[in-house]
Every structure is written in C-alpha cells, then in structure tokens.
Scaffold this motif. Structure first.
Motif, mmCIF file in Angstrom:
data_model
loop_
_atom_site.group_PDB
_atom_site.id
_atom_site.type_symbol
_atom_site.label_atom_id
_atom_site.label_comp_id
_atom_site.label_asym_id
_atom_site.label_seq_id
_atom_site.Cartn_x
_atom_site.Cartn_y
_atom_site.Cartn_z
ATOM 1 N N ARG A 179 0.837 -1.203 0.000
ATOM 2 C CA ARG A 179 0.000 0.000 0.000
ATOM 3 C C ARG A 179 0.873 1.254 0.000
ATOM 4 N NH1 ARG A 179 -5.374 -1.140 1.722
ATOM 5 N NH2 ARG A 179 -5.625 -3.339 2.304
ATOM 6 N N ALA A 180 1.911 1.231 0.833
ATOM 7 C CA ALA A 180 2.800 2.389 0.913
ATOM 8 C C ALA A 180 3.523 2.629 -0.409
ATOM 9 C CB ALA A 180 3.818 2.191 2.037
ATOM 10 N N ALA A 181 3.860 1.558 -1.116
ATOM 11 C CA ALA A 181 4.535 1.710 -2.400
ATOM 12 C C ALA A 181 3.684 2.487 -3.385
ATOM 13 C CB ALA A 181 4.884 0.335 -2.977
ATOM 14 N N HIS A 182 2.367 2.379 -3.256
ATOM 15 C CA HIS A 182 1.473 3.079 -4.179
ATOM 16 C C HIS A 182 1.179 4.511 -3.739
ATOM 17 C CE1 HIS A 182 -1.435 3.598 -7.343
ATOM 18 N NE2 HIS A 182 -2.302 4.046 -6.454
ATOM 19 N N VAL A 183 0.894 4.717 -2.467
ATOM 20 C CA VAL A 183 0.461 6.050 -2.030
ATOM 21 C C VAL A 183 1.623 6.926 -1.563
ATOM 22 C CG1 VAL A 183 -1.820 5.223 -1.400
ATOM 23 C CG2 VAL A 183 -0.049 5.323 0.351
ATOM 24 N N ARG A 184 2.764 6.319 -1.176
ATOM 25 C CA ARG A 184 3.897 7.102 -0.694
ATOM 26 C C ARG A 184 5.196 6.604 -1.320
ATOM 27 N NH1 ARG A 184 4.303 10.476 4.165
ATOM 28 N NH2 ARG A 184 2.245 11.399 4.373
ATOM 29 N N PRO A 185 5.326 6.721 -2.637
ATOM 30 C CA PRO A 185 6.573 6.285 -3.282
ATOM 31 C C PRO A 185 7.748 7.144 -2.817
ATOM 32 C CG PRO A 185 5.247 7.580 -4.796
ATOM 33 C CD PRO A 185 4.391 7.339 -3.593
ATOM 34 N N ARG A 186 8.896 6.526 -2.720
ATOM 35 C CA ARG A 186 10.094 7.245 -2.248
ATOM 36 C C ARG A 186 10.891 7.762 -3.454
ATOM 37 N NH1 ARG A 186 15.486 6.248 -1.455
ATOM 38 N NH2 ARG A 186 15.291 4.080 -2.142
ATOM 39 N N PRO A 187 10.982 9.069 -3.627
ATOM 40 C CA PRO A 187 11.801 9.594 -4.739
ATOM 41 C C PRO A 187 13.271 9.251 -4.511
ATOM 42 C CG PRO A 187 10.347 11.287 -3.824
ATOM 43 C CD PRO A 187 10.330 10.141 -2.860
ATOM 44 N N GLN A 188 13.903 8.643 -5.510
ATOM 45 C CA GLN A 188 15.278 8.171 -5.348
ATOM 46 C C GLN A 188 16.272 9.240 -5.811
ATOM 47 O OE1 GLN A 188 15.575 4.244 -7.127
ATOM 48 N NE2 GLN A 188 14.452 3.337 -5.427
ATOM 49 N N ILE A 189 16.166 10.400 -5.179
ATOM 50 C CA ILE A 189 17.029 11.534 -5.519
ATOM 51 C C ILE A 189 18.503 11.193 -5.286
ATOM 52 C CG2 ILE A 189 17.664 13.884 -4.893
ATOM 53 C CD1 ILE A 189 15.115 13.821 -6.450
ATOM 54 N N ALA A 190 18.818 10.649 -4.118
ATOM 55 C CA ALA A 190 20.215 10.335 -3.803
ATOM 56 C C ALA A 190 20.765 9.279 -4.750
ATOM 57 C CB ALA A 190 20.334 9.865 -2.349
ATOM 58 N N GLU A 191 19.945 8.288 -5.086
ATOM 59 C CA GLU A 191 20.397 7.247 -6.011
ATOM 60 C C GLU A 191 20.691 7.826 -7.392
ATOM 61 O OE1 GLU A 191 17.782 4.885 -3.080
ATOM 62 O OE2 GLU A 191 18.005 6.942 -3.793
ATOM 63 N N GLY A 192 19.817 8.702 -7.880
ATOM 64 C CA GLY A 192 20.049 9.310 -9.180
ATOM 65 C C GLY A 192 21.313 10.132 -9.214
ATOM 66 N N GLN A 193 21.537 10.924 -8.165
ATOM 67 C CA GLN A 193 22.753 11.740 -8.105
ATOM 68 C C GLN A 193 24.000 10.857 -7.998
ATOM 69 O OE1 GLN A 193 21.932 14.262 -4.744
ATOM 70 N NE2 GLN A 193 20.438 15.505 -5.868
ATOM 71 N N PHE A 194 23.898 9.780 -7.246
ATOM 72 C CA PHE A 194 25.021 8.851 -7.131
ATOM 73 C C PHE A 194 25.361 8.238 -8.488
ATOM 74 C CE2 PHE A 194 26.350 4.426 -6.905
ATOM 75 C CZ PHE A 194 27.479 4.485 -6.105
ATOM 76 N N LEU A 195 24.354 7.776 -9.222
ATOM 77 C CA LEU A 195 24.598 7.155 -10.520
ATOM 78 C C LEU A 195 25.223 8.156 -11.493
ATOM 79 C CD1 LEU A 195 21.287 5.120 -10.809
ATOM 80 C CD2 LEU A 195 23.583 4.161 -10.512
ATOM 81 N N ALA A 196 24.715 9.380 -11.487
ATOM 82 C CA ALA A 196 25.260 10.396 -12.379
ATOM 83 C C ALA A 196 26.720 10.693 -12.054
ATOM 84 C CB ALA A 196 24.424 11.674 -12.291
ATOM 85 N N ALA A 197 27.037 10.796 -10.761
ATOM 86 C CA ALA A 197 28.410 11.077 -10.349
ATOM 87 C C ALA A 197 29.342 9.892 -10.583
ATOM 88 C CB ALA A 197 28.434 11.468 -8.874
ATOM 89 N N SER A 198 28.753 8.686 -10.744
ATOM 90 C CA SER A 198 29.556 7.466 -10.939
ATOM 91 C C SER A 198 29.871 7.200 -12.399
ATOM 92 C CB SER A 198 28.820 6.258 -10.344
ATOM 93 O OG SER A 198 28.629 6.412 -8.948
ATOM 94 N N GLY A 199 29.386 8.039 -13.295
ATOM 95 C CA GLY A 199 29.675 7.853 -14.708
ATOM 96 C C GLY A 199 28.565 7.215 -15.508
ATOM 97 N N VAL A 200 27.449 6.870 -14.848
ATOM 98 C CA VAL A 200 26.286 6.365 -15.581
ATOM 99 C C VAL A 200 25.677 7.531 -16.352
ATOM 100 C CG1 VAL A 200 24.001 5.304 -15.355
ATOM 101 C CG2 VAL A 200 25.878 4.587 -13.850
ATOM 102 N N ARG A 201 25.220 7.289 -17.566
ATOM 103 C CA ARG A 201 24.680 8.364 -18.394
ATOM 104 C C ARG A 201 23.257 8.100 -18.881
ATOM 105 N NH1 ARG A 201 27.246 10.614 -15.870
ATOM 106 N NH2 ARG A 201 29.257 11.618 -16.160
ATOM 107 N N CYS A 202 22.726 6.900 -18.643
ATOM 108 C CA CYS A 202 21.387 6.566 -19.155
ATOM 109 C C CYS A 202 20.495 6.085 -18.021
ATOM 110 C CB CYS A 202 21.493 5.478 -20.226
ATOM 111 S SG CYS A 202 19.889 4.911 -20.851
ATOM 112 N N ALA A 203 19.347 6.749 -17.852
ATOM 113 C CA ALA A 203 18.384 6.310 -16.842
ATOM 114 C C ALA A 203 17.048 6.992 -17.074
ATOM 115 C CB ALA A 203 18.884 6.604 -15.429
#
Length: 344
Positions: A199-223
């Motif tokens: 239920r929480a996954a549907h009504v309160r999704p967690r924005p993965q801001i830190a994960e996105g910034q980590f991937l970008a800083a790690s050299g990942v370019r596609c997401a």
C-alpha cells in the motif's frame, strides 16, 4: 493519417509535437521526450557555465490518477510532489523550486486542502524544495493537481534516455510491481492492515534523488524512472537510443510481500514486475567497464543491491529471456493515458 487519439496513443502524440516547441534553440539541451527538459539558464561564459536548469511537470486528475475516497489527502499531497521529484531523480538532478496549480471542485472541504498541502510540505522539507507559488481555479467536478518543479545539474552528468549503448548492462534500483499490488488492495477495500508495504509503495513512493545523483556522479549516463511500467519504460530507452534490450526474467527483483500477494491472489508475478506502473525506482544502462564497480559502490552507499536485469543489444525490440534458450518478444504493456487499453 491517424485521426483517433486512442490509436495514436500518448507517446505517439508526444513524438508528433516533439519538434514544434523549440523556437529559440540556443541553450536548449533536451526538450520533449525525456523525464525533464534541460536548458542553460546562464549564457555560456556566465556565472555558472557548467550548470544547467531542468524543468518537469506532472498533472494528476481525479478519476484517472487517483480516487479521492481511496487515498487520504495527506498521502495525495505527498505523492503529487513525489512523482515530480522522481523525474529529477531520473535525471540525476538536484530539485529546487516547485509551483503548484489546482483546479478545485465546489465540494472540496478546506481541511482537505490543508492536509493536501501538509503532505506536499512534508516531502518538500525533506528535499529542501521551495514551493513558490502556482495557480488556482475552479473545477465543475474533479480535483486536478499540477506541479512544476525545477532542478539543477552539471551539464556533463545528466542522466538521459538516449545514452544506452550496445553491450551495456540494464539495471534497476528497486522493485517493480509493488505499486500495482498496492493499488489493487486499495481498490478492493481489503483489510487496511494487510500488506502495508505494498500500500505504501502506491500512495507514498520514495523519490530516489540520492540514487540518481550517485549514478550520475559514478559515470552512468542513461536512466529514467519507472512510471509507466517497466516494459513500456524499457521501450522508451530502446527507442531513444536506437538499440534493442534483452531482459532476463529470472533476474527481476521481487520482495517477499509482492511474491506472497501474487501467490495468494493467483496473479502472475512477472506480469506485475513488467507491467505495473508508478514504481518510481530508476532503470537505466551502465557500461560493462563500470557495471561491477557501480554495483559494489551502490550497495555500500545505500544498503541494498543494484539489480542487473539484462543487456543492450543491436537487435531492435525488447526481448524477455524465460530460460537459457527460450526468448519471447516483450509487448509494451504499461500505462498510456490515451490508449483504450489503459482504462477500465
């Protein structure tokens, strides 16, 4: 010539207007077609020549995206901002300023509005986002919420849909299918204490801001963020990058709760994983040379695994591997707002 909007589809419509809006191309890096538009707010050589501005907007309509009698206003406010923040996560960006526009039906109580904004404020404070204004108008019947959100990122570190390359590994930063299960539980009126994580996954999704910034800083370019369903969103990457994608069905992650729910309701787990929607984890492609290092550092940083679920191929289309030698074409079965198959 296609004249029926349901036949053209949401993404066909988006492609048809993609090249029309850029009248002044100077400074425009990405326009229609990704999770956010990217442009230079400062001229080259200005005060921040290596930083770019991003802008995303999402509209949620009662009866299409939510039912007022199935989601509390506090959770609805949270989710409305969360889906915009997820777009920024998908680009590896830092969210900054939000603008909220509302069309309000005459029967909406004031305390409902207060709770709605309380939910937005909770998430805005968590990610240091200013809510600087917006607009309000009346609606004859349904509540409509639109949020525009700006962000910033280094120009060389933006995550994009068109950067997948042949041989790259396809990754997921979360579990797809839980939100769909949560929606089914809400619509069924089942015991509120059953499957709280779904239920929480549907009504309160967690924005993965830190994960996105980590991937970008790690050299990942596609997401991108998985919002329309994994099979549809994989197709967005493949089409934008001019590649094909092969997915290993056995590698798709599943939580114990989702597995148990599908078993108890006699639902197909793989269908939930591929055609769920509103999952808001990140999916993308990483080069083979970076893959294992990124996976190891991701687990150290976040305490949960980065799942590799397939690879980028030269052959067009999306293919699902069922067994070692058994492959099937994967149809686009996610959400399309204009398709008749998406409603009902």
């Amino acid at each position: 010539m296609i004249t029926d909007l349901s036949e053209l589809g949401e993404f066909g419509f988006i492609r048809s207007i993609a090249d029309r809006g850029v009248i002044r191309p100077e400074g425009v890096i990405l326009s229609v077609g990704d999770d956010a538009a990217v442009f230079r707010a400062h001229p080259p050589g200005g005060s921040a020549p290596h930083s770019v501005t991003l802008l995303t907007t999402d509209m949620l309509c009662e009866g299409v995206h939510f039912l007022r009698n199935r989601i509390p206003p506090l959770d609805l406010g949270y989710k409305c901002l969360a889906v915009n923040l997820s777009d920024m996560a998908a680009m590896g960006a830092h969210p900054r300023e939000a603008f909220v526009s509302l069309a309000l039906p005459p029967d909406l109580p004031v305390d409902y509005l207060e709770a709605l904004y309380q939910g937005m404020d909770e998430l805005a404070r968590r990610f240091e986002v200013n809510i600087l204004g917006g607009d309000t108008t009346s609606s004859l019947r349904d509540l409509i919420i639109n949020i525009a959100l700006t962000g910033t990122a280094g120009e060389s570190e933006i995550l994009r849909r068109d950067k997948a390359r042949i041989g790259d590994r396809i990754f997921l930063t979360g579990i797809c299918g839980e939100s769909r299960a949560g929606l089914e539980l809400l619509l069924s009126g089942a015991n509120d204490n059953a499957y709280p994580s779904l239920r929480a996954a549907h009504v309160r999704p967690r924005p993965q801001i830190a994960e996105g910034q980590f991937l970008a800083a790690s050299g990942v370019r596609c997401a991108l963020d998985v919002s329309d369903g994994l099979s549809s969103d994989l197709r967005h990457i493949a089409r934008a990058s001019g590649v094909g994608i092969r997915i290993d069905g056995a590698a798709l992650p599943a939580s114990p709760e989702l597995t148990q729910y599908c078993r108890e309701t006699e639902k197909d787990l793989t269908s939930f994983q591929l055609a769920g929607g509103e999952d808001y984890c990140l999916c993308g492609a990483v080069s083979p040379g970076l893959a294992e290092k990124t996976k190891r550092r991701f687990a150290d940083r976040f305490g949960y695994p980065l799942a590799f679920i397939g690879e980028v191929t030269a052959e067009p289309g999306i293919v699902l591997r069922l067994t070692k030698d058994d492959f099937i074409p994967l149809p686009s079965t996610g959400w399309d707002h204009f398709s008749s198959n998406s409603h009902g």
